[in-house]
Structure formats: structure tokens, C-alpha cells
Write an enzyme that holds these catalytic residues in place. Sequence first.
Site, PDB file in Angstrom:
ATOM      1  N   ASP A 293      -8.997  -4.611  -5.985  1.00 19.60           N
ATOM      2  CA  ASP A 293      -8.511  -3.697  -4.947  1.00 19.60           C
ATOM      3  C   ASP A 293      -9.401  -2.457  -4.928  1.00 19.60           C
ATOM      4  OD1 ASP A 293      -7.075  -1.909  -3.321  1.00 19.60           O
ATOM      5  OD2 ASP A 293      -5.139  -2.688  -3.991  1.00 19.60           O
TER       6      ASP A 293
ATOM      7  N   SER B 262       0.848  -1.200   0.000  1.00 22.94           N
ATOM      8  CA  SER B 262       0.000   0.000   0.000  1.00 22.94           C
ATOM      9  C   SER B 262       0.888   1.255   0.000  1.00 22.94           C
ATOM     10  CB  SER B 262      -0.939  -0.072   1.201  1.00 22.94           C
ATOM     11  OG  SER B 262      -1.997   0.836   1.082  1.00 22.94           O
TER      12      SER B 262
ATOM     13  N   HIS C 267      -7.118  -5.662  -1.629  1.00 14.99           N
ATOM     14  CA  HIS C 267      -5.955  -4.846  -1.298  1.00 14.99           C
ATOM     15  C   HIS C 267      -5.006  -5.512  -0.308  1.00 14.99           C
ATOM     16  CE1 HIS C 267      -3.836  -1.030  -0.852  1.00 14.99           C
ATOM     17  NE2 HIS C 267      -3.895  -1.160   0.451  1.00 14.99           N
TER      18      HIS C 267
END
Lengths: 436, 425
Positions: free
Chosen positions: A333, A241, A368
Site C-alpha cells: 500500500d 481508506s 491500497h
Amino acid sequence: MDKKKHCVKLSVQPSRALMDEKFIVLVQNAPPGFQMTIHSLHHSEDGHSWEAFGHYTADATGTVNVSQDHSVGGTYSGVEPMGLLWSLRPVPGSKPHLRFRKMNVQTPMEVTISVYQGHQTVFVDQVQLASVLVERWYMAPGVRRIPVTESNLTATLFLPPGPGPFPGVLDLWGGGGQLVEYRSALLASHGFASLALDYLTPKITLKTGKMVENDYFETAYKFLQQHPQVSGSRIAMMGLSFGTTMTLKMAVYSEVMKLSCAVCISGSHIQPVNATVEEIFIMFDTKSEKTRISEENEVIWHDVVLPVPTDPGMKADVGRLQCPLLLIVGEDDQNWAAPESAQDIKEMMEQAGNSHLLTLLSYANTGHLIEPPYTPHTRASRFKPVGSNELLVVLWGGETVAHSRAQEDAWRKTLAFLRENLYSRKNSAVTFTSHL
Amino acid sequence: MPYTDPPILSVYPSRALVDEAFKVLVENLPPGCPVTVHSLHLSEDDNYWEAYGHYISDHRGSVSVSEDVSFGGTYTGKEPMGLLWSLRPVPGSRQGLRLRKMNVCTPMLVNISVHCGHLVEAFRDQTPLASVLTERWYMAPGVKRIDIRERGMRGTLFIPPGPGPFPGLLDLWGGGGGLLEHRAALLASHGFVSLALEYLTSGEIPTARLDYNYFEKAFNIIQDHPLVTPDRVGIFGLSLGSFVTFNLAAKSTIINPRCCVCISGFHCHPYRSMGEMIQTNLNKLHVDENNYQIWRDMSLPIPSDISKKVDMGKIKCPLLLVCGHDDQSYPAVELAEDIAQMVHAAGKDHLLTKVFYHGTGHMIEPPYSPHFRATTFMAKTKPKVILLWGGQTKPHSDAQEDSWKKILAFLQHHLYSTPNPRAKM
């Protein structure tokens, strides 16, 4: 009933294992054709209960082997050797939007595996026929956990057992901050000296109110490089991330860091070039008008970095990368436009002529939070980004079965990639992942 | 010769029960490279034990201890578990050492390392190329350990995880005395409530008369436990413990074991104590070239007079006898054959299973336990007595591995399975 109760024998092998290792769950001595539910239960550190279960029928010898037999119902179906772990979910009545995360890596995750008669879905008042305890460890025996506070770093170093020297990995998580150790612990269990680095909420930031700068990462790198048990010339960087944003920033622009390779999970290269860490972090915050809210009131930040800029001043210049890059993205995601960024990264590298360095793993129906294997999948959970006081419910995305398969595959490939680039002797194929 | 690329050493699983196999793999070596894979263990009584094998890496630079051949060391050939069962005290250690884990709540820690070249000594003076730590556990997760001090009894109870009820086992060791927990802990890890019972103080020559009430009470304690199925309790004995088991199985009117396992047993012991046995048969007590005592002949010839033996024709439950042909403390095979004759004469062949192993001595322990051909026995005597148990390391270790599988299958069958057990497997 008593005879049946006596007969059923449950075993899990191995009963103590690393988090990324498989086990075999075996039920024996049941009556032939006996219907049963195999159930897993875990009490998390933050006081919640998670469970998973599969519905099975014993064969003519009275046996069920979870690695070979079909589950016909429950939290997973089909032949799923590890379904009792990856399909764990909070028990009915739990608070919504929980996420499984083990913060204390020095103790194992304890899971109780049990057998119940019949195909059950509610377990509160049921009597177990048999039950065993399984330990799942992030740290292999002999792995050393060393808190690091020198040079204003807030980090934890995990060293594999043995004399070393070991290749090093600088390991970054994302926008939630904190010092998250479990991936580093697991990497050390596989032979990498891994430094879990808190770069958003380190002690120095909490004390001064100022976010770190590029030199903080470079200090972490130098710490690894100079460590007597680390091979200074074999250091990789890994981020998830927002950690990807930082990893690409350093991999492309740092003159101090000479990385052997980089692993970027669920992130993007989109960032103003030559900006400070703080400026980049704030940039994501100010685009809140691109935030969407789902029907279930979950925050979707996927669009915040879109559209992918054409302005080269707004993306890390991956054409300049000189080390191999492993990009891992989930196509569902909902938090970050990782697949779109990955496409752009690929094009930029093709144009620059260094795309031979790129390996792109793109997983359908995957969200994600691409975590180590068998980590229960969370589609949405409560999240407080650093610098905010608001606890939101954020949509991460992913469909559980596909996401869990992606976690398993991505981890295996990540370890192979790290070994290839950090350990490999010329002309050798290092492939020890047969039991993962 | 230092390598710039370090090898990668791994042991899978890194944490295991002591009777589970592991795979040791070395990768990233140069191809065709001679290496030594070495194991090192520091025992609870502060002695170092080691084992090692000599290997050559393949074209990919890998050595797999499970698949490859060791060309030298403490074991040779394809031996996945040689690094454990061939452990022996390092050079310079005292004689007659025995490796035994007394604290079963913690794992046995073994350091596995890989060294450059084919070494035979001075391992601890060299930095290995790589090393890892592996844990070997007697207790599976969730097994509970409970001290038993009631009704005049001293023992330790091990309870498997889960709701139960479970079958039970009374676990009896031999004339060395003391409270040995490791086998009971391991049996509980396989689903049996197990009571390790102390019935002789360790270190003394056993002079106490064996009081069978004591064993019957211990058996009852297991039966009375809320997590035990009372009619599925068996007895597991070794050596003198087997003698006790034979007596209970043949003569007790108070307890009814569901089945019995007897390792290296004798059914002929018409003496009040071991001390009396030795005194009566001093002329048959031999020593070998190292002055280790060989007790075997003291039990020969086996009397034909049934009053001097346990009448094994009276047993009522299935019995598994495990013996080694090279047992130097008792003529275990001859004794087992005598038992078989008595059982046959009583028309009870269906109850008896005998398993004999060549090259195997008296101390048949759980798998991968290092073999000791001779150890100190009754350590408090002066001068110290070292007893020859017998066995050659490789066949004895094979026997430990094979017999354990058979024992567990036998116990599983008779204590877990059908309500009408058969003796033969």
C-alpha cells in the site's frame, strides 16, 4: 481459413452473473493444436476501452477451457479462470492513469469475449473467429435500490429481495468522496441491507460548506436501525481508506452505535481522539511535507501518518473495541501506512486483552485499492481528494496478479466474516461461497 | 413460529438461460428443521404458477435442493430443477392453461421462497422466512431479435452475437398456429441463426392448405442472410411442424436442409386440414374422463399405402426423431417406427436417429418447461376444446431435459462440425 472460421464455437457460462461470480470460458471445435487468443473488451461508462487477453493452444479435441488450460502469454499467464476480467487494462493509446469504477449499478458491466486466430497482441484490425457478450451485475435480481435523503443524509440503501428483516451494513469509501454504490449493491446481493454513505461530499456539505460531524454517522446508523426491513441489533460498519478512520472512530467511541462487527480495509486507527471529522481530515492534508513523489511523478502518501504515534491521544483506542474487527491490508500500500497501523492495532489489542476480536488479513504485493473480486487492478490513477482542486496522480501500489488474488480472497473472507457475525446461528458454519 | 435468526436463501446463478440448471440453497436454519421451498411465477397472461418441495435441514441447518431429497410437494426425490418443471397453475385457476413466454426479450421471473414447516397450500397468505428472485432468459446477452416481414412471410429471426457466419435453423411449431419465438431465441443463444416462422393464424382450426413454397422461401431467407453459411441450414419442427419438415426433407427440389430435428411428428396426413381429419375420423375421436379430446386413434392404423404418407425413403439428410410413448394426440412412436421402416427399405439407416421416451407426451419443450398433460387448443372454437397431450410430469420433464441435450449435440455435430456428418450420434 473458412472452415476453421466456421468451426470455432465460443461460450461463457454463466453469461449473466454477479461481479464476484466466476465464469467458464470454453472454445470448442477448433482444429487440434490450433493457436488462439481469447480476448475481453469492455467500454467503460467514462468512455474508455479496457482489454485483456490470453494465448492458448487447443488440445487434441480442439478445445480450450480457460478454467483449466494455461495461458502462455498476454495480460495474464497460467491457469487463470478469471484473468480476462482482473487483468483488464486500458487499450493502447488510452489516457494514462485510468481507474475502473462503475457508478451506475443498475446496469451490468458488459464485456465482449472473443477468439482470434494465433497469438495476437494487437487487435484493432483483426478479424474475430467468434464473439459473445457477457453481463456482470452488481445487483442481483430483486435487489432494491433506494436513494436516501432524509435527515440530511446523502446515501443509497440497497435491500436484498424478500421479507427480511436483514442485517445492516454501513458502507464507507475514502478521501475521494462522492456516493459510491457498487460495494453496497453487491453486499445486498448477498443478503445484507447495505447503506452506501457519502460523508465527505453530501448535499448538506455542498450547501453549507461545513463537513459533517459524528452525529451524521449516528444518524445513518439510526436510519438503518429503525428501518422496518433491517434487524436493528445486527448492524456492521465497513470502511476503506479514510472510511476506516471513520469506522474505527465510531466503533470505539460512539455511544449510539452498537456495532455487531466492523471491517476496515486499507486504513489506520491513527487520528486525534475527540477531534471532529473535519479536524481529522485536515490533519492528513497538513502533513504534506511527508509526501513523496515517485520516479514516474506519482504521489505517495504512505508516510503521511507515520511514524505510528505512541501518544494514545493520537490513535483510536482499539483496546476498547467490543465487537469483532476484520482488518484487511495490502503490504504494498503506497497510499496509506495500513500494514504498520495494523501491527500497532494488534499490539494495542493484545495489551488490552481483546485481541480475540481481531482478524488481520495482510496480503503481500497488494496495494491500497482492495476492491471486490475481478475489479481490474490500478497501480496509480488520477485522484482529486475532497477539498482540493488539484488532480494528482496517486500511487496506490500492488502487483496485478497478487493484488487480484488478494481481492478474491479478502472478499470471500469479508462475506464469511459478515455472515458469521450478522447471520450466524450458534453452532452453525455458514459457508456458502463455493461458487465464488 | 418466527425465527430470530433469519435463514439465508440463495439461487445460483440468479440469472440464467432457461435451459441452464441452478442450485437453490437454504442456510442458517435450525438443524433438523422442516421447511418448504416454494417457487412462484406470474405468467404474461396473469396466471399464477407454483411448485414446492418439502425438506428437512441437516445438522448445519442447511437445505440444498440439488443434493437433498424432497419428501412431498409437486415433486419428490432429489430434483435440482423440480421447482421449475413441476410448476402448475395455483388452485382455483382455469383449466387447460399452458405456460408460454411470448415476449422473449424479457426474462421469466420466478420467486423462490422458503417457508416454515411442510405446507401444501395458501403459500401466498404466509410471509416466507426468506425469498429471492431469479431470472430465466430465452435470449443470451448479445442475441439480436429481428422481425421478418418480407416476401409475404411472417416470422422472427434471432441472431447470435459475434462475427459469424453461423449455421441456420428454420423453426416450425404445430397446428396451434401463431408465432412462437421461445425455442428460436434459445437456439440462437446456442449459436444458430434461427427463424421462428408463423404459417397458421393462431386460434383457428387450420384449414389453409400448406403451401410448401412458403417454407422454401423462408428457408432461403435464412440462407441469404449475410451471417449464415448457406449450406449449413437445418429445420426444426414439432407436431404439424414436423409434418412440414418431413415433406420438405423428402420432396423439396428447391432446398437442401443440412439436417432435421422432428419432435412428436407425423408423416401421414392425407387431409387438406386438421378440420377434415377430424371430420373424417370422428368415430375414432375419444374423450377421457375429463372430457379432454384424445386424437391419437384418428391416426391409426397407419396406412401401408405409400401415397397416403410422405415417402421418408427419399430423405437426403440426417434426421433426429424425438417422440413420447404416452403421446395422446398422435401415435408418435408407431409413426416413427413406420418412418424407420421406410428409411430402412431405402438403405438409409445411417441418416436416422430415433429417441423415444416413456411416460412422455406430445408437447416436448425445452428443459424445465412445466409439463402440461392437457391444454386448450384452438381456443376460439366454441365450445372450447381441451386436448390431451399425455405424459406424466416427472418422466416427461426428464425427457425434455434429455432430449434437449441430444438435440443440441445433434445440431452442433451436423451444423457446426465436420464437413461429412454422420447421422448416428
